[in-house]
Write an enzyme that holds these catalytic residues in place. Structure first.
Site, mmCIF file in Angstrom:
data_model
loop_
_atom_site.group_PDB
_atom_site.id
_atom_site.type_symbol
_atom_site.label_atom_id
_atom_site.label_comp_id
_atom_site.label_asym_id
_atom_site.label_seq_id
_atom_site.Cartn_x
_atom_site.Cartn_y
_atom_site.Cartn_z
ATOM 1 C CG HIS A 168 1.880 -9.147 2.808
ATOM 2 N ND1 HIS A 168 2.112 -7.998 3.215
ATOM 3 C CD2 HIS A 168 2.996 -9.666 3.271
ATOM 4 C CE1 HIS A 168 3.049 -7.538 3.459
ATOM 5 N NE2 HIS A 168 4.017 -8.599 3.522
ATOM 6 C CD GLU A 169 4.377 -13.514 2.952
ATOM 7 O OE1 GLU A 169 5.294 -13.752 2.469
ATOM 8 O OE2 GLU A 169 4.154 -12.842 4.161
ATOM 9 C CG HIS A 172 6.807 -10.548 -0.276
ATOM 10 N ND1 HIS A 172 7.285 -9.218 -0.018
ATOM 11 C CD2 HIS A 172 6.204 -10.973 1.150
ATOM 12 C CE1 HIS A 172 7.033 -8.665 1.067
ATOM 13 N NE2 HIS A 172 6.417 -9.758 1.823
ATOM 14 C CG ASP A 179 7.904 -7.277 4.310
ATOM 15 O OD1 ASP A 179 6.615 -7.684 3.894
ATOM 16 O OD2 ASP A 179 8.666 -8.070 4.503
#
Ligand SMILES: *[C@@H]1O[C@H](CO)[C@@H](O)[C@H](O)[C@H]1NC(C)=O
Ligand SMILES: *[C@@H]1O[C@H](CO)[C@@H](O)[C@H](O)[C@H]1NC(C)=O
Ligand SMILES: *[C@@H]1O[C@H](CO)[C@@H](O)[C@H](O)[C@H]1NC(C)=O
Ligand SMILES: *[C@@H]1O[C@H](CO)[C@@H](O)[C@H](O)[C@H]1NC(C)=O
Ligand SMILES: *[C@@H]1O[C@H](CO)[C@@H](O)[C@H](O)[C@H]1NC(C)=O
Length: 207
Positions: A168-169, A172, A179
Site C-alpha cells: 500500500h505504501e 504512494h 489514499d
C-alpha cells in the site's frame, strides 16, 4: 514468469561515518530500478536514534519477503522485489555479516525507520502509523516511506499484515497514488470525506 522466480536478496550494510543532512530534499535521488519485473536497489535505512535491536532487521526482511509475494499477485505477475539493502546506523554494534554501504545513505533511502514525526503522528499516546511523504502527486515518486521501530516491533500490527501494508505504501511511494480513504492528518487541507459525483449528483466513497 512463475511464482518460483520470486527471490528476494537482502543485503545488510553498516554506516561508519554518518552525516545526517535534511532528509526532506524536494527532489531526491533513489537507486530503485525496475528491470525484468524486479524492483532492485531499494534502500531501507535505520536512523541512528533508533535503539539497537536485531529483531527490527528480521522484521524488515520478512516484511519485504511477504510484500514481494503480495506485489507479484496484485500486479498479476508483473513485479516483485528483487533486492533490498538495509542500512544499519553506526550507533549499532558492528557485525561480520554486514557489508560496506557503498553509496547507500539515509538521505537517499526509500524507506526510513525512525522515531515518530509529529507532523504525521501528532498524538504521542497513539501509535505512529506508517506514512509516505508525497511531494509531486500522481505518477511521481514520493520522498520516502516512514515506519517507527515501535510499529514494526508491535506483535499485533494495527493494520494486519506488514507485507500488504508495505505494498500500500509502495503505491504512494513509487507511483504517487493517493489514499482511497480520507486522510485527516496527512492531508489536512484537501481531504474529502466523500466524493460528489457531478454527473449523478450523488455522494460516493472517496477514491
Ligand atoms: C549508487 O551507485 C550505483 C552504481 O554506481 C548507481 O546506479 C546508483 O544510482 C547510485 N545510487 C544513488 C542513490 O546515488
Ligand atoms: C540488485 O539487483 C541489481 C539488478 O540485478 C544489481 O545490479 C544490484 O547489484 C543488486 N544489488 C544488491 C545489493 O544485491
Ligand atoms: C527488541 O524488541 C522486542 C520487541 O519490542 C523486545 O522484546 C526485545 O527485548 C528487544 N531486544 C533488544 C535486544 O532490545
Ligand atoms: C499469491 O498467490 C499464490 C498463488 O495463488 C498464493 O499461494 C500466495 O499465498 C499468494 N501470496 C500472498 C501474499 O497472498
Ligand atoms: C550478527 O548478525 C547476525 C544476523 O543478524 C546475528 O545472528 C548475530 O547474532 C550478530 N552477531 C553479533 C556479534 O551481534
Amino acid at each position: 514468469m512463475s511464482a518460483a522466480c520470486i527471490f528476494l536478496r537482502v543485503v545488510i550494510v553498516a554506516v561508519f561515518a554518518c552525516s545526517l543532512k535534511d532528509v526532506a530534499a524536494l527532489t531526491k535521488p533513489s537507486s530503485v530500478q525496475l528491470k525484468d519485473n524486479g524492483y532492485s536497489g531499494v534502500v531501507v535505512a535505520i536512523h541512528p536514534d533508533v535503539e539497537e535491536n536485531g529483531t527490527v532487521i528480521e522484521i524488515i526482511k520478512n516484511m519485504f519477503t511477504e510484500a514481494s509475494s503480495v506485489l507479484f499477485n496484485a500486479t498479476r505477475s508483473r513485479s516483485y522485489f528483487k533486492n533490498v539493502t538495509i542500512l544499519v546506523p553506526d550507533t549499532w554494534a558492528d557485525n561480520d555479516t554486514y557489508d560496506s554501504p557503498k553509496n547507500a545513505s539515509f538521505e537517499g533511502a526509500d524507506v526510513i525507520i525512525a522515531t515518530r514525526n509529529p507532523r504525521f503522528a501528532p498524538d504521542p499516546y497513539q501509535q505512529a502509523a506508517p506514512y509516505t511523504k508525497h511531494y509531486e502527486g500522481c505518477g511521481r515518486q514520493a520522498a520516502h516511506i516512514h515506519f517507527t521501530p515501535e510499529f514494526l516491533l508491535d506483535p499485533e500490527p494495527t493494520y494486519g499484515s506488514l507485507g500488504r501494508l508495505l505494498v500500500h505504501e509502495w503505491g504512494h511511494y513509487r507511483w504517487g497514488l493517493f489514499d482511497e480513504y480520507p486522510d485527516v492528518i496527512g492531508d489536512p487541507d484537501f481531504y474529502q470525506e466523500y466524493y460528489f459525483d457531478p454527473e449523478t449528483n450523488l455522494f460516493e466513497a472517496t477514491r
